[in-house]
Design a protein around this motif. Structure first.
Motif, PDB file in Angstrom:
ATOM      1  N   ASP A 196       8.405 -25.736  29.030  1.00 54.02           N
ATOM      2  CA  ASP A 196       7.539 -26.152  28.649  1.00 54.02           C
ATOM      3  C   ASP A 196       6.175 -25.965  29.526  1.00 54.02           C
ATOM      4  N   ALA A 197       4.993 -25.899  29.087  1.00 54.18           N
ATOM      5  CA  ALA A 197       3.813 -25.543  29.961  1.00 54.18           C
ATOM      6  C   ALA A 197       3.839 -26.415  31.177  1.00 54.18           C
ATOM      7  N   THR A 198       4.312 -27.494  31.427  1.00 55.93           N
ATOM      8  CA  THR A 198       4.195 -28.418  32.721  1.00 55.93           C
ATOM      9  C   THR A 198       5.621 -28.034  33.619  1.00 55.93           C
ATOM     10  N   ARG A 199       6.305 -27.183  32.992  1.00 52.29           N
ATOM     11  CA  ARG A 199       7.733 -26.813  33.722  1.00 52.29           C
ATOM     12  C   ARG A 199       8.526 -28.038  34.192  1.00 52.29           C
ATOM     13  N   SER A 200       8.404 -29.189  33.228  1.00 52.63           N
ATOM     14  CA  SER A 200       8.973 -30.378  33.475  1.00 52.63           C
ATOM     15  C   SER A 200      10.557 -30.481  32.489  1.00 52.63           C
ATOM     16  N   HIS A 201      10.153 -29.711  31.296  1.00 56.03           N
ATOM     17  CA  HIS A 201      11.252 -29.784  30.506  1.00 56.03           C
ATOM     18  C   HIS A 201      12.001 -28.354  30.217  1.00 56.03           C
ATOM     19  N   VAL A 202      13.263 -28.238  29.860  1.00 57.38           N
ATOM     20  CA  VAL A 202      13.838 -27.074  29.507  1.00 57.38           C
ATOM     21  C   VAL A 202      14.399 -27.308  28.318  1.00 57.38           C
ATOM     22  N   THR A 203      14.575 -26.264  27.139  1.00 62.21           N
ATOM     23  CA  THR A 203      15.212 -26.366  25.974  1.00 62.21           C
ATOM     24  C   THR A 203      15.928 -25.130  25.685  1.00 62.21           C
ATOM     25  N   THR A 204      17.078 -25.147  25.241  1.00 59.21           N
ATOM     26  CA  THR A 204      17.737 -24.208  24.810  1.00 59.21           C
ATOM     27  C   THR A 204      17.878 -24.274  23.041  1.00 59.21           C
ATOM     28  N   VAL A 205      17.257 -23.048  22.630  1.00 60.29           N
ATOM     29  CA  VAL A 205      17.348 -22.996  21.005  1.00 60.29           C
ATOM     30  C   VAL A 205      18.549 -21.685  20.776  1.00 60.29           C
ATOM     31  N   GLY A 206      19.330 -22.393  19.642  1.00 62.01           N
ATOM     32  CA  GLY A 206      20.403 -21.324  19.311  1.00 62.01           C
ATOM     33  C   GLY A 206      20.349 -20.782  17.769  1.00 62.01           C
ATOM     34  N   LEU A 207      20.490 -19.837  17.446  1.00 62.63           N
ATOM     35  CA  LEU A 207      20.875 -19.365  15.978  1.00 62.63           C
ATOM     36  C   LEU A 207      22.314 -18.947  16.071  1.00 62.63           C
ATOM     37  N   LEU A 208      23.060 -19.703  15.079  1.00 64.07           N
ATOM     38  CA  LEU A 208      24.334 -19.327  14.895  1.00 64.07           C
ATOM     39  C   LEU A 208      24.657 -18.590  13.545  1.00 64.07           C
ATOM     40  N   PHE A 209      24.693 -17.428  13.422  1.00 64.51           N
ATOM     41  CA  PHE A 209      25.149 -16.571  12.383  1.00 64.51           C
ATOM     42  C   PHE A 209      26.268 -16.868  11.952  1.00 64.51           C
ATOM     43  N   THR A 210      26.591 -17.380  10.784  1.00 66.94           N
ATOM     44  CA  THR A 210      27.938 -17.577  10.047  1.00 66.94           C
ATOM     45  C   THR A 210      28.415 -16.683   9.307  1.00 66.94           C
ATOM     46  N   LYS A 211      29.650 -16.794   8.870  1.00 74.80           N
ATOM     47  CA  LYS A 211      30.387 -15.854   7.846  1.00 74.80           C
ATOM     48  C   LYS A 211      30.346 -16.433   6.581  1.00 74.80           C
ATOM     49  N   ALA A 212      29.771 -17.519   6.223  1.00 75.60           N
ATOM     50  CA  ALA A 212      29.904 -18.188   4.956  1.00 75.60           C
ATOM     51  C   ALA A 212      28.809 -17.741   3.991  1.00 75.60           C
ATOM     52  N   ASP A 213      29.170 -17.939   2.630  1.00 73.21           N
ATOM     53  CA  ASP A 213      28.081 -17.806   1.674  1.00 73.21           C
ATOM     54  C   ASP A 213      27.506 -18.991   1.308  1.00 73.21           C
ATOM     55  N   ALA A 214      26.373 -18.922   0.201  1.00 71.54           N
ATOM     56  CA  ALA A 214      25.478 -19.950   0.089  1.00 71.54           C
ATOM     57  C   ALA A 214      26.284 -21.320  -0.176  1.00 71.54           C
ATOM     58  N   ALA A 215      27.184 -21.261  -0.833  1.00 72.65           N
ATOM     59  CA  ALA A 215      27.954 -22.486  -1.385  1.00 72.65           C
ATOM     60  C   ALA A 215      28.730 -23.230  -0.131  1.00 72.65           C
ATOM     61  N   ALA A 216      29.262 -22.397   0.688  1.00 72.25           N
ATOM     62  CA  ALA A 216      29.750 -23.058   1.789  1.00 72.25           C
ATOM     63  C   ALA A 216      28.684 -23.670   2.821  1.00 72.25           C
ATOM     64  N   MET A 217      27.656 -22.903   2.882  1.00 75.16           N
ATOM     65  CA  MET A 217      26.498 -23.628   3.905  1.00 75.16           C
ATOM     66  C   MET A 217      25.806 -24.805   3.021  1.00 75.16           C
ATOM     67  N   THR A 218      25.855 -24.947   1.846  1.00 76.80           N
ATOM     68  CA  THR A 218      25.206 -26.017   1.080  1.00 76.80           C
ATOM     69  C   THR A 218      26.282 -27.145   1.411  1.00 76.80           C
ATOM     70  N   SER A 219      27.617 -26.964   1.334  1.00 75.95           N
ATOM     71  CA  SER A 219      28.476 -27.737   1.483  1.00 75.95           C
ATOM     72  C   SER A 219      28.713 -28.521   3.040  1.00 75.95           C
ATOM     73  N   LEU A 220      28.344 -27.509   4.027  1.00 80.31           N
ATOM     74  CA  LEU A 220      28.504 -28.040   5.323  1.00 80.31           C
ATOM     75  C   LEU A 220      27.067 -28.834   5.560  1.00 80.31           C
ATOM     76  N   LYS A 221      25.835 -28.668   5.091  1.00 81.53           N
ATOM     77  CA  LYS A 221      24.897 -29.173   4.984  1.00 81.53           C
ATOM     78  C   LYS A 221      24.870 -30.659   4.671  1.00 81.53           C
ATOM     79  N   ALA A 222      25.740 -30.928   3.426  1.00 82.90           N
ATOM     80  CA  ALA A 222      25.734 -31.994   2.879  1.00 82.90           C
ATOM     81  C   ALA A 222      26.586 -32.829   3.880  1.00 82.90           C
ATOM     82  N   ARG A 223      27.602 -32.181   4.427  1.00 82.05           N
ATOM     83  CA  ARG A 223      28.504 -33.133   5.162  1.00 82.05           C
ATOM     84  C   ARG A 223      27.914 -33.402   6.317  1.00 82.05           C
ATOM     85  N   PHE A 224      27.008 -32.933   6.992  1.00 86.37           N
ATOM     86  CA  PHE A 224      26.234 -33.341   7.965  1.00 86.37           C
ATOM     87  C   PHE A 224      25.332 -34.326   7.703  1.00 86.37           C
ATOM     88  N   ARG A 225      24.942 -34.281   6.738  1.00 84.76           N
ATOM     89  CA  ARG A 225      23.780 -35.284   6.261  1.00 84.76           C
ATOM     90  C   ARG A 225      24.504 -36.623   5.952  1.00 84.76           C
TER      91      ARG A 225
END
Length: 297
Positions: free
Chosen positions: A161-190
């Protein structure tokens, strides 16, 4: 465990925080006047047209409307390239190797209104991890939770961050799934609150020689995880203190961003750091997908 079975999870620790359809054209029923042999009386000096010619004209007009609708649908590409469609979903899955890293993880990210109380934030990228698979990238239980969608590629970057007091890692996991599988995983997480369990936190990327070199598993303070359904991607972020201090009680961003939270993680704004940066990287990803699927004018 049988193939395709959903892996079980250990109970949460007690001390942890809780298409476009084609246009449809229809024609009205022809008007009748009771006497099929009746003829409209012409105006003086004007010769009435025979009925067969009028009927033929209607047929030609109707065919023209239908043909125009079909042609219009073809010219607009049908339903394959609209945002959120199969075309956009497939395009998103290719971004990990077809888009420069600066578009996925910009060198600087503005977070207007992303801080506590609507304050502004800004982040500077200090490290980009080599794109990899997912081996050893996640804690065991999180790896099990993500297993149903598979791992195609994992991209990560760490920001300060601008104050150099916080660090943050952001990630993008590209999966092998189709839309149905992603929808199912999202529902499970929720449904199961998987994005709030401390034993399912993502790991940070600690790059040597940077402000994040001491950003290890013990330093994780707050995190957020988002399963997308219009792209085969899971977006996550995890934040911590830049001085390397360990955090005994991490908080999910949703909890740490509550105005009435008095926990040290919340008071330091680390929930806002994780959520704010993850949200903006996700927005950038969506804009890139839209740009990749737009047709030239």
């Amino acid at each position: 465990m049988p193939s395709g079975a959903t892996p079980p999870f250990a109970p949460a620790p007690r001390d942890g925080p809780p298409g476009v359809e084609r246009p449809f054209v229809s024609f009205a029923e022809p008007a009748t006047y009771g006497d099929d042999t009746a003829r409209v009386r012409p105006f003086r000096g004007v010769r009435a047209r025979p009925r067969p010619l009028t009927a033929a004209a209607c047929v030609v007009l109707g065919l023209g409307l239908i043909g125009g609708a079909v042609t219009g649908s073809w010219l607009t590409g049908g339903d394959t390239d609209e945002p959120g469609s199969r075309g956009a979903f497939a395009a998103a899955g290719e971004l990990w190797h077809s888009v420069p890293v600066d578009r996925l993880f910009p060198p600087t990210v503005r977070g207007d209104g992303a801080g506590p109380g609507g304050s502004d934030r800004a982040w500077t990228r200090i490290a980009v991890a080599p794109d990899t698979g997912c081996k050893d990238a996640f804690d065991p239980l999180l790896r099990q939770a993500l297993a149903p969608v598979g791992c195609l590629r994992l991209l990560r970057a760490t920001y300060v961050d601008a104050t150099r007091s916080h660090v943050t890692t952001v990630g993008l996991l590209f999966t092998k799934a189709d839309a149905a599988a992603m929808t199912s995983l999202k529902a499970r997480f929720r449904k199961e609150g998987l994005d709030r369990r401390t034993d399912l936190m993502p790991r940070p990327y600690a790059a040597k020689g940077t402000a994040a070199e001491d950003f290890g598993k013990a330093q994780r303070a707050s995190w957020t995880e988002s399963v997308l359904t219009d792209a085969p991607v899971v977006v996550y972020a995890v934040s911590g203190f830049a001085d390397g201090r360990a955090v005994a009680t991490p908080q999910p961003a949703a909890e740490a961003m509550k105005t009435d939270s008095t926990a040290a993680v919340a008071q330091a704004g680390l929930g806002h750091e994780a959520r704010g940066l993850a949200d903006r990287v996700e927005r950038s990803l969506r804009k890139t997908v839209t740009s990749a699927t737009e047709k030239p004018s």
